[in-house]
Design an enzyme around this catalytic site. Structure first.
Site, PDB file in Angstrom:
ATOM      1  CE1 TYR A  63      -3.015  -3.041   0.305  1.00 58.15           C
ATOM      2  CE2 TYR A  63      -3.412  -2.527   2.597  1.00 58.15           C
ATOM      3  CZ  TYR A  63      -3.638  -3.316   1.495  1.00 58.15           C
ATOM      4  OH  TYR A  63      -4.505  -4.388   1.581  1.00 58.15           O
ATOM      5  CB  SER A 209     -13.645  -6.020  -1.196  1.00 56.63           C
ATOM      6  OG  SER A 209     -14.451  -5.349  -2.146  1.00 56.63           O
ATOM      7  CB  ALA A 212     -19.412  -5.450  -3.364  1.00 48.46           C
ATOM      8  CD  GLN A 213     -13.469  -2.798  -5.685  1.00 50.64           C
ATOM      9  OE1 GLN A 213     -13.254  -1.804  -6.347  1.00 50.64           O
ATOM     10  NE2 GLN A 213     -12.996  -3.982  -6.007  1.00 50.64           N
ATOM     11  N   GLY A 214     -18.316  -0.662  -2.462  1.00 51.41           N
ATOM     12  CA  GLY A 214     -19.339   0.372  -2.395  1.00 51.41           C
ATOM     13  C   GLY A 214     -20.635   0.038  -3.095  1.00 51.41           C
ATOM     14  CG  LEU A 216     -23.032  -5.049  -1.154  1.00 55.01           C
ATOM     15  CD1 LEU A 216     -22.269  -5.957  -0.197  1.00 55.01           C
ATOM     16  CD2 LEU A 216     -24.334  -5.708  -1.584  1.00 55.01           C
ATOM     17  N   GLY A 218     -25.543   1.141  -2.257  1.00 52.70           N
ATOM     18  CA  GLY A 218     -26.651   1.638  -3.068  1.00 52.70           C
ATOM     19  C   GLY A 218     -26.404   2.993  -3.695  1.00 52.70           C
ATOM     20  CE  LYS A 219     -20.071   5.099  -2.901  1.00 52.97           C
ATOM     21  NZ  LYS A 219     -18.996   5.794  -2.127  1.00 52.97           N
TER      22      LYS A 219
END
Length: 321
Positions: A63, A209, A212-214, A216, A218-219
């Site tokens: 990283y 994750s 699921a990298q966002g 889930l 809903g945005k």
């Protein structure tokens, strides 16, 4: 925050930790997935995590080539945390390296994290110029030299995880964790033997994750234009395309329905499911690029889904293809 035993070690970790990939300062192939965060933002994220009950942080050599480790250590120091008051996990990058690199690079890992020690040291990927046995023995040497406390792996198959566990056992040292991608849209560990082996051997699954990298949250369903603004390759993944969002919408709608009943968010429901559906075996390390993300993460443990809700989410998750 609920505490759980890390594998068969004596370390107690919060059910949620903080993933620190986003502290990479946007550096390198891996770190470039995220925009660089100002030091004050990093400090706010770490502060919110600590205040919410998180007691451990997961970073890695890859990283930002140590930049995430340094940023984490700086934030913890600024917040007055002393060595031993938090649990730190990092990872050795094995690509194009042999097992000797594990012991040769430990000094650099400790320098980047100074003054904090390494409570959990992990093999980041299964691809190395060394056998599983050689890597396990190098890690065991570090444990015996008191350079690290425990040993974990990441992205290891069930077969490779069992082999690593057996090699460490010959030295009287447990393999405490396997860090894997796991969320309601990626449940491969349930069918490929990884989860079953972990339960059998007393190994903790660290889910990365977990949202699921966002997806889930809903945005992206609400505003698909956000995808184009996302850094890194995420915008090119199938889950973020119109067809992918259409497939996951029924699940996200159910997460939101349940979330409304508890006064929480869809992300918090998704995390809560992940942390409870398999008992104490699975812990999660969601990331955070803003303070309110960290606050939302810790809030995922502030309620308890019913068995019916857990089953309903499970059923809808399995229908996503």
């Amino acid at each position: 925050m609920e505490l759980r035993r890390l594998g068969r070690s004596d370390i107690q970790i919060s059910a949620i930790g903080l993933g620190c990939w986003q502290f990479s300062e946007g550096f390198g192939l891996v770190g470039g997935f995220w925009k660089a965060l100002p030091p004050e933002t990093v400090r706010e994220i770490v502060d919110a995590s600590l205040r919410g009950g998180i007691n451990w942080f997961d970073t890695a050599e890859a990283y930002g080539h140590g930049r995430s480790e340094k940023a984490l250590a700086a934030a913890l120091q600024q917040l007055g945390k002393k060595p031993g008051e938090v649990i730190v996990a990092t990872k050795w990058l094995p690509l194009m390296r042999g097992s000797l690199s594990i012991t040769e690079t430990i000094r650099e890992r400790l320098e980047c994290l100074s003054p904090y020690g390494i409570d959990l040291h992990q093999i980041h990927q299964p691809y190395a110029l060394a056998t599983v046995e050689a890597q396990a023995h190098a890690m065991a040497d570090l444990v015996e030299a008191k350079k690290i406390r425990t040993v974990g792996v990441s992205n290891f198959s069930a077969k490779r995880m069992r082999a690593f566990h057996a090699a460490l056992a010959k030295r009287g040292i447990p393999l405490v964790s396997n860090q894997m991608p796991y969320n309601l849209l990626d449940r491969r560990i349930e069918s490929n033997g990884v989860l079953a082996a972990a339960k059998e051997l007393g190994i903790t699954i660290i889910a990365y994750s977990p949202l699921a990298q966002g997806v889930l949250s809903g945005k992206f369903h609400d505003d698909p234009k956000l995808i184009r603004k996302s850094p890194g390759p995420r915008k090119f993944l199938p889950a973020f395309r119109p067809a992918g969002l259409a497939r996951t919408r029924p699940l996200v709608d159910e997460l939101r329905k349940i979330a409304t009943a508890y006064g929480v968010t869809a992300s918090q429901v998704a995390l809560n499911w992940l942390l409870h559906f398999h008992g104490d075996t699975v812990v999660a390390i969601p990331g955070a690029s803003k303070r309110h993300h960290a606050e939302e993460n810790v809030g995922a443990m502030g309620f308890a889904l019913t068995q019916d809700e857990l089953r309903r989410i499970d059923e809808l998750s399995r229908q996503v293809r």
